[in-house]
Design a protein around this motif. Structure first.
Motif, PDB file in Angstrom:
ATOM      1  N   TRP C 126       2.392  -4.834   0.046  1.00  0.00           N
ATOM      2  CA  TRP C 126       2.860  -3.499   0.419  1.00  0.00           C
ATOM      3  C   TRP C 126       3.895  -2.962  -0.566  1.00  0.00           C
ATOM      4  O   TRP C 126       4.127  -1.775  -0.654  1.00  0.00           O
ATOM      5  N   ARG C 127       4.505  -3.865  -1.328  1.00  0.00           N
ATOM      6  CA  ARG C 127       5.479  -3.385  -2.306  1.00  0.00           C
ATOM      7  C   ARG C 127       4.799  -2.548  -3.390  1.00  0.00           C
ATOM      8  O   ARG C 127       5.468  -1.824  -4.114  1.00  0.00           O
ATOM      9  N   LEU C 128       3.471  -2.656  -3.470  1.00  0.00           N
ATOM     10  CA  LEU C 128       2.795  -1.933  -4.535  1.00  0.00           C
ATOM     11  C   LEU C 128       2.830  -0.439  -4.326  1.00  0.00           C
ATOM     12  O   LEU C 128       2.449   0.328  -5.180  1.00  0.00           O
ATOM     13  N   TYR C 130       5.281   1.213  -4.507  1.00  0.00           N
ATOM     14  CA  TYR C 130       6.139   1.723  -5.589  1.00  0.00           C
ATOM     15  C   TYR C 130       5.338   1.928  -6.855  1.00  0.00           C
ATOM     16  O   TYR C 130       5.716   2.682  -7.716  1.00  0.00           O
ATOM     17  N   TRP C 131       4.291   1.192  -6.937  1.00  0.00           N
ATOM     18  CA  TRP C 131       3.541   1.148  -8.170  1.00  0.00           C
ATOM     19  C   TRP C 131       2.587   2.326  -8.264  1.00  0.00           C
ATOM     20  O   TRP C 131       2.473   2.995  -9.271  1.00  0.00           O
TER      21      TRP C 131
END
Lengths: 772, 276, 463, 212
Positions: C126-128, C130-131
């Motif tokens: 889920w941090r993606l 930001y990507w």
């Protein structure tokens, strides 16, 4: 500072605000609270750090520290830049004091044994009345036949403990697994000093060290490291030369320019052979009365028995080791040692730990006379005594002879009470002494431990009265070895114990007991702080030294602020007359090292145990930072390893990670093999420090094949003349068990060697001294 | 006014001839930077966190054997290989010569670590845990990194920032009490030393093998070494030849062209082991 | 070169739509078994995301392992679709016809699978956000003037892969429209309506046919650069890593592309054989098709082998200690050396030997065996590039370490294979895996009439 | 024209997709512009109903009198109970202007002091753990008269140097006139807000200035 500090501590005790700022990372319970403390001193800025000077008590050498405290919690320990011995520097061990302070396995309140002795089952009791009353009644009934075993004590705590013991008619002894008694005796015999000397490495040009792992564990490594840095690359000086003559390739040997592997116990012979060359070639320093030192013709005669030609083969020197003829090597070494001034000869560690250890050390230290480096800059610096008349600079530390006697006393019922503080003799003495069994089987014995952590001896206690950790307590110390002048360190509480802990200061308990038992005449102080304050007033009365204060109160505050007091002018003797015929008497005392037990045969090995770089003898084995700091040479952590040479490994067909059974005539232990290119073929080495059976999980959660205590297999040979344990005097056999574990080390899975073939590919580039 | 922080350019000098491999820096770093306790499992899995580590290299065979120590930490390269490969700018180079890792931006591709020639980037394979009481020791100035995050040496940036705030706050020359013009309120070596603002490892190092200061700070111990190192780079860039046999200054893996802000000083070796 | 008996349109429809219009019992059994494996793998991924990447065997030097290997492998497989469809379509290779659809769909599924790997590889997918997020909803990124780092191959990589995925899906759908219309006309109820929507009003009139063919040719031409770029860019994930000596190679882009075609075409050949077997399409997937694929593969494999040898030679030529260290790990240290040997044999020597013989090419069992062995080998190839490079990264021998994949990684890698198989089976239930109209077109094109002594095609295709 | 029956499912499907995507978009947009989203971050009930308006607006107490660390260190901090007693030793709320509520609340504070109990306030603004924010430095900047022009958090030009209390309102909004402080009283405190203001004022935007 005092006002702030006091108020601060009071305030910190009241509010748990610190918990908000410091504990929570991620939304944890209570983090969305913000607490109004009830009172707040006017000058305290929250969220800002305060630094308090104190003393490090993790290892026996005394180091001044400053502690960073935020919101009532200690955050960081650093060296005290003003303190003379360590000058702002610290060892890995010092940093870890914080983990002792906030250790999850601290004993929160007094414990009383509930199961059979040694079972480790305890029930919590209260201080009043249970804890204190049991102690008092035990002291009343058994005080006169009690033994108090502590860490080596100096300063006011030493005074207090010895007076307390004598007041109740008992005995007090310091305990160290690898005690310094042999070294101390050698210093006494050679330099006629009661205090351990310092070595001015900073100004030295040539260090000749025999067996002393002085950069890692021996005596005061932080101080020696500090000097060593300057010795190597200090400004306005040439780079010093450093030879290490040692049976093990220690971290210190790795830092030396040349390591000379020697058979364990032959260091003294080599020292005398160097002396013989110096005397024979007339290389001694000017002004040295060689005749008096050697003891005339008879002395020369005696020395001639130690000619390099004779010593080199005995000490196991080969031409591969010395890169040419060993005899020539020794002669050249003697010549450069004598010609490069100032030079210093240091001996200790395994050199003093065979049965002829005293002879070895005396021979080594006598070399300093020949090159005229006693009491001079760059040589051996002699330390003055304590500035206080009544306070000892060094307490009595028991030797193996003492412990054998005390074990016998326990067994025979003569000793009825044991008091323990900062010492774990059950773990730290050879298993064959059977101290554990003696305590376990003694019917009429009452054991009180003042340890804040469970250890192997405390686990056998009837009563545990947890002491405060040093960051919560008062104290002082007389640096040993000092920096060459009188130095006092002051230790103050930097934080209060956490709310869920209820420790009581050990010296305060002793003082309370003294009063309750009616011994006020010997111990008239109400608490330890007032005792220290009296010491401070006495220092103030001396009217000299580093602190310039108008009043006694002012002096006390400044003492705490600076973390100590020192007087650079009150140095030790700068000139010592060597005893007449010193070398002759040493030479006549010479004996070959003897190895009882298995004896020397082709399939046995010399066992050279060594103090672990961070754990030392393992008393602080519960601190995870110390457990996880890699050993400098092998990079092994958490486990007990046995260092094998390449040829030994080949002979036994073992590889790294295999479990080896190491067997002496007394017992056997299991350890993980680490194969090193630097271990002589007839030597194996095992670090001390692991193998604890009771206490924190950090110290005990590993199986015996990965965590074992090398003390268990040591022969109980004593050093002649001092009765200390000759811990390097054991021969062992090695057996491959066929089991294997993953070795927990930092290094990868290949032997780390530089593989670069071109100059640009080197990792650690080197330069010849002449190009530098 | 906020201090002119951009004027600093930090650098570290590691003197290999002084290093004894004692591990003081390693533990000091762990204490300062909330590094999780390296358990036995971490070591066995080769996942131990040591932002600064002492590498030991064997040389030769018994009895002509040497062990050399080298402290390896993030080299804070000017041309850092880790920086261009991070897809989210979690790592970047700041104006002070530091290679910065912003933990909350990191997504965990581990590409930076793959591309780091010095292997000084550490991935949080597990959520870090401390026993409840030990959490009291955690430094509030440093984030605790959760799992899935890359971390590495920061040159103890929190200590430098603390120093800068104190310099700003005071705004006065410590000795004379004169007011310092805003632009000159820089953190110099003396203030760093006195105020405990040096990186934790440097503060601890008992042999002074580690030295840290502004590369332009005349009073600091690193300027001369960096000047020399930069001169070497300049000479090489202009196709010149650097005579390395008479200087102790070098940078690790210089040939990759990373231009580290950590400079090593060669070990002096009077009796080198003959290479096979 | 067309062999076999002529087919009637009715027969073609009946046989090729059989998979959709009735489903045998084994289908559901197979789907459930594969589904269970996928569920199992999803559970493993759940554990990994819950506990952290610690459950893998990754460590400090080797931070990339099975997941990235698997990612590159599936990207490689995905090259089959375009290789067969676009290139062969443009070059009018007649034998491509039965293979294109399955190949294209395999492309789509393997791309989807491939993209999952880097996502779960980060540990906290889920941090993606930001990507990839470009919107101001998240507190970072574009709105604040902070952009993704376009210098990073990890930004190029998803851009290329998603472009490829989009165009592949488009390609499949365009080609499917006439077949959807056939299905629309043969179904009732709900499926009739869905097929109706998907057929987008296809009536089969000449204008529609013309547009469809032009769109197909145009897409084929457009997708070709994407096809080349995707695996080039995937290879730059490694090639740009200056610090990993054995990766930092300029030859990587063509090497990876050819390798991808090698594994992809083999995978398609294997899929075709499977389809022929389970659906009884002997009339459509004929020996001559597999034979043709086999002959194509000889060329591809040899090209690939050339690059493999070049890559190694270039690496060793520099005589840099760290490069030599990687190579010596690959070639001399067990178990790597054994894997290396197996890899070279099963990826090149064994299959090429098989393909060189007509018997081998015509025997479907042997052919399957060769294709599987190529794919195992190509999987190993990626593994043997990624892990030894990291295990011997740079000269810091102190940090060298190897990598042992954990059970979770094995399960997840196995899961991706099950997932692609399941999706292929499932899609075979929904769309015809052999394009009906393409086959019919071929039937028409092969009809020839005799004019005098020469035989000419009855129909000319309008190009 | 009536859509054919065939097209109905398509239209239904399209409608569903539109509604779902639209809903998500609306939620995201609202959450972007409302701070905090949907009132989720409204301050919870405090243990003592402390009306800022009475203390600041009516009685003119300066912010830094109670939040006294705000000019000295990182955190503004809530005052010690002792400090409340500076005034509330004498002011007990029995004067005719005060309500009965005021009396009970003041009594709570006094009780806390007498019984040595700290007061547990509920945090209104929570700074993430990875952010370092130093109140002191910001106040020093805005109150520094040597800097001619400064810019507020929304880009507004500040020519006159504000005093400490005015500086507080730049971010925290008009707390002085609010009975209850809530996050929405002040500015949206997101990274972008910080960054915009730092850029306006040409002060460092290096990540490590704020991120730790």
């Amino acid at each position: 500072m005092k006002l702030t500090r006091r108020n601060f501590l009071a305030w910190a005790g009241i509010g748990a605000v610190g918990a908000v700022a410091c504990e929570g990372f991620g939304i944890r319970y209570g983090e969305l609270d913000i607490q109004s403390p009830v009172r707040l001193p006017e000058d305290l800025v929250r969220g800002t750090d305060n630094w308090y000077a104190s003393l490090c008590r993790v290892c026996p050498s005394c180091e001044g520290i400053v502690v960073r405290v935020m919101e009532g919690r200690a955050k960081k320990v650093q060296g005290n830049p003003f303190f003379p011995t360590n000058q702002g520097k610290s060892h890995a061990r010092c940093e870890s004091g914080l983990q002792a302070l906030y250790h999850p396995d601290r004993i929160p309140s007094p414990l009383r044994r509930s199961g059979p002795r040694g079972s480790g089952q305890f029930l919590p009791v209260s201080w009043q009345p249970n804890g204190i009353d049991s102690l008092r009644s035990a002291l009343q009934a058994r005080g006169s036949s009690s033994v108090m075993i502590t860490e080596p004590l100096r300063g006011h705590l030493g005074l207090l403990a010895s007076r307390f013991a004598s007041a109740i008619g008992g005995e007090q002894l310091g305990f160290e697994s690898l005690d310094n008694n042999t070294y101390r005796a050698a210093v006494k015999n050679v330099f006629q000093q009661d205090n351990l000397p310092d070595f001015d490495l900073e100004n030295s040009k040539f260090i000749l060290s025999f067996g002393a792992d002085f950069l890692s564990t021996w005596i005061s490594p932080t101080r020696f490291n500090r000097g060593y840095g300057e010795f190597r690359q200090g400004e306005h000086r040439d780079r010093g030369m450093f030879y290490q003559i040692d049976s093990r390739f220690s971290m210190t040997a790795a830092s030396a320019d040349k390591w000379l592997p020697v058979r364990p116990g032959w260091e003294g012979h080599i020292a005398l052979s160097l002396a013989q060359v110096i005397v024979a070639e007339n290389l001694q320093a000017t002004g040295v009365n060689v005749d008096a030192l050697v003891g005339g013709a008879a002395g020369t005669q005696a020395l001639n028995n130690f000619r390099p030609e004779l010593v080199a083969p005995m000490a196991g020197l080969t031409s591969e080791m010395t890169g040419g003829d060993p005899v020539e090597f020794l002669k050249n070494l003697a010549r450069s040692f004598a010609k490069t001034r100032p030079a210093v000869a240091i001996g200790g560690g395994s050199a003093g730990a065979t049965d002829n250890g005293l002879f070895n050390l005396e021979a080594i230290y006598a070399l300093n006379y020949l090159v005229g480096s006693v009491g001079v800059e760059g040589g051996v610096t002699l330390n003055p005594g304590s500035p206080w008349d009544n306070v000892p600079a060094a307490g009595k530390v028991g030797s193996l002879a003492d412990w054998t006697r005390i074990t016998e006393q326990i067994r025979s019922g003569q000793t009825k009470m044991l008091m323990l503080h900062g010492a774990d003799p059950v773990h730290g003495l050879p298993e064959s002494l059977r101290l554990r069994d003696a305590i376990a089987q003694a019917e009429d014995l009452f054991v009180v431990s003042f340890s804040p952590f469970l250890d192997d001896t405390s686990a056998m206690a009837d009563l545990i009265l947890p002491d405060r950790v040093y960051l919560e307590d008062w104290g002082d110390d007389i640096s040993e070895p000092g920096p060459g002048y009188q130095t006092i360190g002051m230790q103050q509480p930097v934080v209060n114990p956490l709310a869920d802990l209820d420790p009581l200061s050990f010296p305060d308990v002793l003082l309370t007991m003294a009063q309750e038992l009616g011994k006020e005449s010997q111990l008239p102080w109400s608490n330890f702080k007032s005792m220290l304050r009296e010491g401070s007033d006495a220092l103030f009365a001396l009217n000299r030294g580093s602190i310039d204060a108008a009043s006694a109160d002012d002096f006390w505050n400044r003492l705490l602020q600076r973390g100590g007091w020192w007087d650079e002018k009150s140095t030790g003797p700068t000139k010592v007359q060597a005893p007449n015929g010193l070398l002759r008497s040493i030479a006549e005392k010479a004996s070959d090292p003897e190895f009882s037990g298995i004896g020397i045969d082709s399939d046995s090995y010399y066992l050279v145990p060594f103090s672990h770089n961070t754990l030392l003898d393992g008393y602080n084995g519960h601190l995870p930072w110390l457990q996880s700091a890699p050993d400098p040479l092998t990079t092994v952590t958490w486990q007990t390893w046995v260092e094998l040479g390449d040829s030994t490994a080949e002979k036994l067909d073992v590889k790294e990670g295999d479990i080896i059974r190491v067997e002496s005539s007394k017992d056997s232990i299991r350890a993980v093999a680490y194969i090193s290119p630097a271990v002589p073929p007839d030597v194996v080495s095992i670090p001390l420090g692991q193998g604890r059976q009771h206490g924190s999980d950090y110290a005990t959660d590993r199986p015996g094949s990965e965590s074992s205590n090398v003390m268990d297999i040591l022969e109980t040979t004593q050093v002649k003349g001092t009765g200390s344990l000759a811990w390097a005097g054991t021969r062992v056999r090695l057996f491959k068990t066929g089991e294997s574990v993953s070795i927990s080390k930092l290094e990868g899975d290949t032997r780390a060697e530089e593989i670069g073939t071109t100059p640009g590919e080197e990792i650690i580039k080197t330069i010849k001294p002449e190009n530098h | 006014m906020v201090a002119q922080r951009v004027d600093h350019k930090w650098g570290m000098v590691v003197d290999l001839d002084r290093c004894t491999g004692c591990q003081a820096c390693v533990v000091a770093c762990q204490a300062e930077n909330n590094i999780p306790i390296n358990t036995k499992d971490y070591f066995q899995q080769r996942r131990a966190y040591e932002w600064i580590r002492i590498e030991r290299y064997w040389e030769g065979q018994f009895p002509n054997v040497k062990a050399k120590f080298i402290p390896i930490l993030c080299q804070h390269c000017e041309n850092a290989p880790c920086e261009p490969v991070c897809p989210v700018f979690a790592t970047y180079h700041n104006d002070e010569g530091m290679n910065v890792q912003i933990y909350n931006r990191c997504v965990g591709t581990r590409y930076c670590s793959v591309n780091c020639p010095y292997t000084v980037r550490f991935f949080n394979y597990w959520e870090p845990v401390w026993p409840e009481r030990l959490r009291n020791q955690l430094n509030p100035d440093v984030t605790v990194r959760s799992r899935g995050i890359m971390e590495k040496c920061s040159f103890c940036v929190q200590r430098l920032r603390r120093g800068e705030v104190n310099v700003e706050r005071r705004g006065l020359e410590p000795l004379t009490g004169e007011r310092i013009p805003t632009a000159d309120r820089k953190l110099n070596y003396r203030q760093m030393k006195e105020g405990n603002y040096l990186p934790s490892c440097v503060q601890a190092c008992p042999t002074n093998a580690l030295q840290f200061a502004d590369q332009h700070d005349e009073t600091g111990p690193v300027k001369e070494h960096f000047d020399e190192a930069n001169e070497q780079i300049e000479t090489r860039e202009h196709g010149g030849h650097v005579d390395e046999s008479h200087t102790r200054v070098y940078r690790l893996f210089e040939e990759i062209g990373t231009k580290p802000n950590v400079v090593y000083l060669k070990k002096v070796e009077p009796f080198p082991v003959e290479k096979a | 070169m067309q062999e076999g008996t002529p087919l009637q349109s009715r027969q073609i429809n009946a046989e090729l739509l059989r998979t959709i219009l009735n489903s045998p019992k084994w289908f559901w059994i197979a789907i459930s078994i594969l589904g269970l494996i996928v569920l199992f793998a999803m559970a493993a991924a759940g554990i990994m995301i819950n506990k952290g990447m610690g459950v893998t065997g990754l460590n400090r030097p080797v931070m990339w392992g099975f997941f990235i290997t698997n990612f590159v492998f599936w990207i490689g497989i995905s090259h089959a679709g375009v290789m067969l469809s676009a290139i062969l379509r443009l070059s009018k290779a007649e034998w491509r016809r039965p293979a294109t659809r399955a190949a294209e769909i395999l492309t789509v599924f393997s791309l989807m699978t491939a993209m999952m790997m880097p996502l779960i590889h980060t540990g906290r997918p889920w941090r993606l956000v930001y990507w990839i997020y470009t919107l101001p909803f998240v507190p970072y990124d574009y709105a604040r003037g902070i952009w993704p780092n376009v210098r990073s191959p990890l930004v190029w990589d998803p851009s290329a892969v998603y472009t490829y995925l989009t165009s592949s899906i488009l390609f499949v759908i365009i080609a499917l429209v006439p077949d959807f219309a056939v299905l629309r006309d043969r179904t009732t109820g709900m499926s009739n309506r869905i097929y109706g929507m998907l057929a987008m009003g296809w009536q089969g009139n000449p204008r529609q046919w013309k547009l469809q063919i032009i769109a197909g040719v145009l897409l084929s031409a457009l997708i070709l650069p994407v096809f080349v770029s995707v695996h080039s860019i995937v290879s730059w994930d490694f090639g740009m890593a200056v610090s990993v000596k054995s990766w930092h190679s300029t030859i990587f882009a063509p090497y990876f592309v050819v390798g991808a075609v090698h594994s992809g075409v083999s995978a398609v050949a294997f899929v075709l054989i499977i389809l022929r077997y389970i659906y009884g399409w002997q009339n459509y997937i004929r020996h001559e098709h597999i034979d043709a694929l086999g002959r194509l593969l000889i060329v591809v494999a040899t090209g690939w082998f050339y690059f493999l040898v070049m890559e190694i030679i270039f690496g060793i030529y520099g005589r840099e200690a760290d490069e030599i260290a990687v190579r010596s790990l690959q070639f001399t240290v067990n178990p790597w050396a054994i894997w290396m040997l197996i890899f070279v044999v099963i990826t090149y020597f064994l299959p090429v030997a098989i393909w060189l013989s007509k018997t081998g090419r015509r025997n479907l069992w042997i052919m399957s065996f060769a294709c599987i062995s190529v794919n195992i080998g190509m999987w190993l190839e990626r593994f043997l590039i990624i892990v030894p490079g990291l295990a011997r990264k740079q000269l810091l021998t102190f940090d060298w370490y190897t990598y042992r994949p954990s059970a979770i990684e094995w399960i997840l890698v196995g899961g991706t294979f099950a997932m692609v198989s399941m999706l292929m089976l499932f899609i075979a239930r929904v769309v015809p895996l052999i394009p009906l109209y393409d086959i019919k077109e071929a039937e028409i094109l092969r009809t020839s009439i005799k004019i005098g002594r020469v035989s000419v095609p009855a129909t000319f295709r309008e190009d | 024209m009536m859509p054919s029956a065939k097209m109905l499912p398509l239209m239904v499907a399209g409608g569903v997709v539109t509604v779902v995507v639209g809903f998500v978009l609306v939620v995201l947009i609202i959450s972007t512009f409302s701070n905090p989203p949907f009132g989720l971050g409204n301050a919870p009930a405090q243990p003592v109903a402390f009306p800022h308006s009475v203390h600041v607006a009516e009685n003119n107490i300066q912010c830094e009198f109670c939040h006294r660390n705000v000019t000295k260190g990182e955190a503004a901090t809530v005052p010690a109970v002792e400090q409340c007693l500076f005034c509330h030793q004498n002011i007990d709320g029995t004067s005719d202007t005060a309500s009965a509520i005021a009396q009970t609340e003041i009594e709570k504070v006094r009780t806390a002091f007498e019984t040595d109990q700290p007061i547990n306030w509920e945090r209104v603004h929570r700074l993430p753990d990875h952010v370092r924010f130093i109140h002191e430095a910001h106040i020093r900047y805005f109150t520094d008269e040597t800097i001619p022009v400064k810019y507020g958090i929304n880009g507004e030009e500040i020519v006159e140097s504000p005093d400490v209390a005015q500086t507080c309102t730049i971010c925290h909004g008009d707390v002085g006139n609010k009975v209850e402080v809530q996050p929405k009283t002040g500015q949206s405190l997101k990274m972008g807000t910080c960054l915009d203001c730092h850029r306006e004022n040409s002060v460092p935007t290096d990540c490590t200035v704020c991120h730790k």
